[in-house]
Design a protein around this motif. Structure first.
Motif, PDB file in Angstrom:
ATOM      1  N   ASN A 133       0.945  -1.092   0.181  1.00  0.00           N
ATOM      2  CA  ASN A 133      -0.151  -0.070  -0.019  1.00  0.00           C
ATOM      3  C   ASN A 133       0.792   1.342  -0.132  1.00  0.00           C
ATOM      4  N   THR A 137       0.651   3.625  -3.498  1.00  0.00           N
ATOM      5  CA  THR A 137      -0.165   4.980  -3.039  1.00  0.00           C
ATOM      6  C   THR A 137       0.184   6.082  -3.851  1.00  0.00           C
ATOM      7  N   SER A 172      -6.143   2.825   4.612  1.00  0.00           N
ATOM      8  CA  SER A 172      -6.198   4.229   4.303  1.00  0.00           C
ATOM      9  C   SER A 172      -8.047   4.430   4.064  1.00  0.00           C
ATOM     10  N   ASN A 175      -8.899   3.480   0.637  1.00  0.00           N
ATOM     11  CA  ASN A 175      -8.746   2.209  -0.194  1.00  0.00           C
ATOM     12  C   ASN A 175     -10.112   1.602  -0.355  1.00  0.00           C
TER      13      ASN A 175
END
Length: 271
Positions: A133, A137, A172, A175
């Motif tokens: 992630n 990101t 997040s 997400n």
């Protein structure tokens, strides 16, 4: 026992993979990395997809499935065999692997063991997903993680999928997760997902294929999902984290590290 005198080779590692018509080289690269990490072991590849095997045979690449490779390695006289599960989640493909190894252990004089699937242990899975992630990101861009999924909801591996999806959404507020063929498939949740994205004021979103290799599903399904979301958002597919054209989980250092550690653990258990 007279039969045992034919088992003169020491250790063999079989990488049990699903296979890919398009990204076959990724498995060959993994085989090379395993050979470099375990120089005293002979390494073999097996593929479970019949479509992939048929295509490879047409290209004069006579690869075999796991039962065939196990039979070959047993006949070659290896006393210790590690079957490495090159499956992201411990679902149906991994279960078939386990059943195959258990069956061979009923009659083979070799000591045959199998490893965990990649995302089996909670700590490994947590660290892997957290690192993934962080690496993919981008600023002002949401992530839609698309997990392949499994058609059977009673399998033990569904817990691994569910934990992965939950953790990614915990990591997040931007997400989101869905599947291709399992629980919460994109085609079923598309409208509610779009509504949620709009409610969250999402403008940009990237599709993250949770697939070991980006084969047919990447070319067909991921592009289709990107296009479906493209009517309402600035959508894209996550870029490769290596030099490749497409994003492949199998080539990530964190993926290879888990696979190698799983193999090392089973070799240690051999004594």
């Amino acid at each position: 026992m007279k039969r045992y005198r034919h088992y003169k080779q020491d250790k063999a590692i079989i990488l049990s993979c699903f296979g890919s018509v398009i990204e076959q080289d990724k498995y060959l690269e993994l085989k090379t990395k395993v050979e470099e990490s375990f120089p005293n072991c002979d390494v073999f590849l097996s593929f479970s997809s019949r479509m992939v095997l048929k295509d490879l045979h047409k290209r004069d690449m006579p690869y075999k499935n796991l039962p065939q490779i196990l039979a070959d390695v047993d006949m070659l006289g290896y006393k210790n065999i590690i079957v490495a599960s090159i499956n992201l989640f411990p679902t149906d493909e991994h279960q078939v692997l386990k059943d195959t190894v258990d069956g061979f252990n009923n009659f083979s004089l070799a000591n045959i063991r199998y490893t965990n699937a990649i995302l089996t242990k909670s700590k490994d899975t947590t660290l892997f997903l957290k690192e993934l992630n962080e690496n993919i990101t981008q600023k002002d861009t949401a992530n839609l993680y698309v997990i392949h999924g499994t058609p059977a909801l009673e399998l033990g591996g569904i817990e691994s999928i569910r934990y992965s999806a939950d953790l990614l959404e915990y990591l997040s507020d931007t997400n989101y997760t869905c599947s291709l063929e399992g629980a919460f498939p994109f085609y079923a949740v598309k409208n509610s997902l779009i509504s949620k994205l709009k409610k969250d004021n999402i403008k940009n979103i990237q599709i993250v294929p949770m697939l070991l290799v980006s084969g047919n599903h990447y070319i067909k399904d991921m592009v289709e999902i990107k296009d479906d979301l493209g009517d309402d958002f600035n959508s894209s597919i996550v870029k490769s984290l290596s030099k490749g054209d497409r994003f492949n989980i199998i080539e990530l250092d964190s993926t290879v590290k888990i696979i190698l550690n799983n193999i090392k653990e089973e070799i240690t258990k051999l004594g």
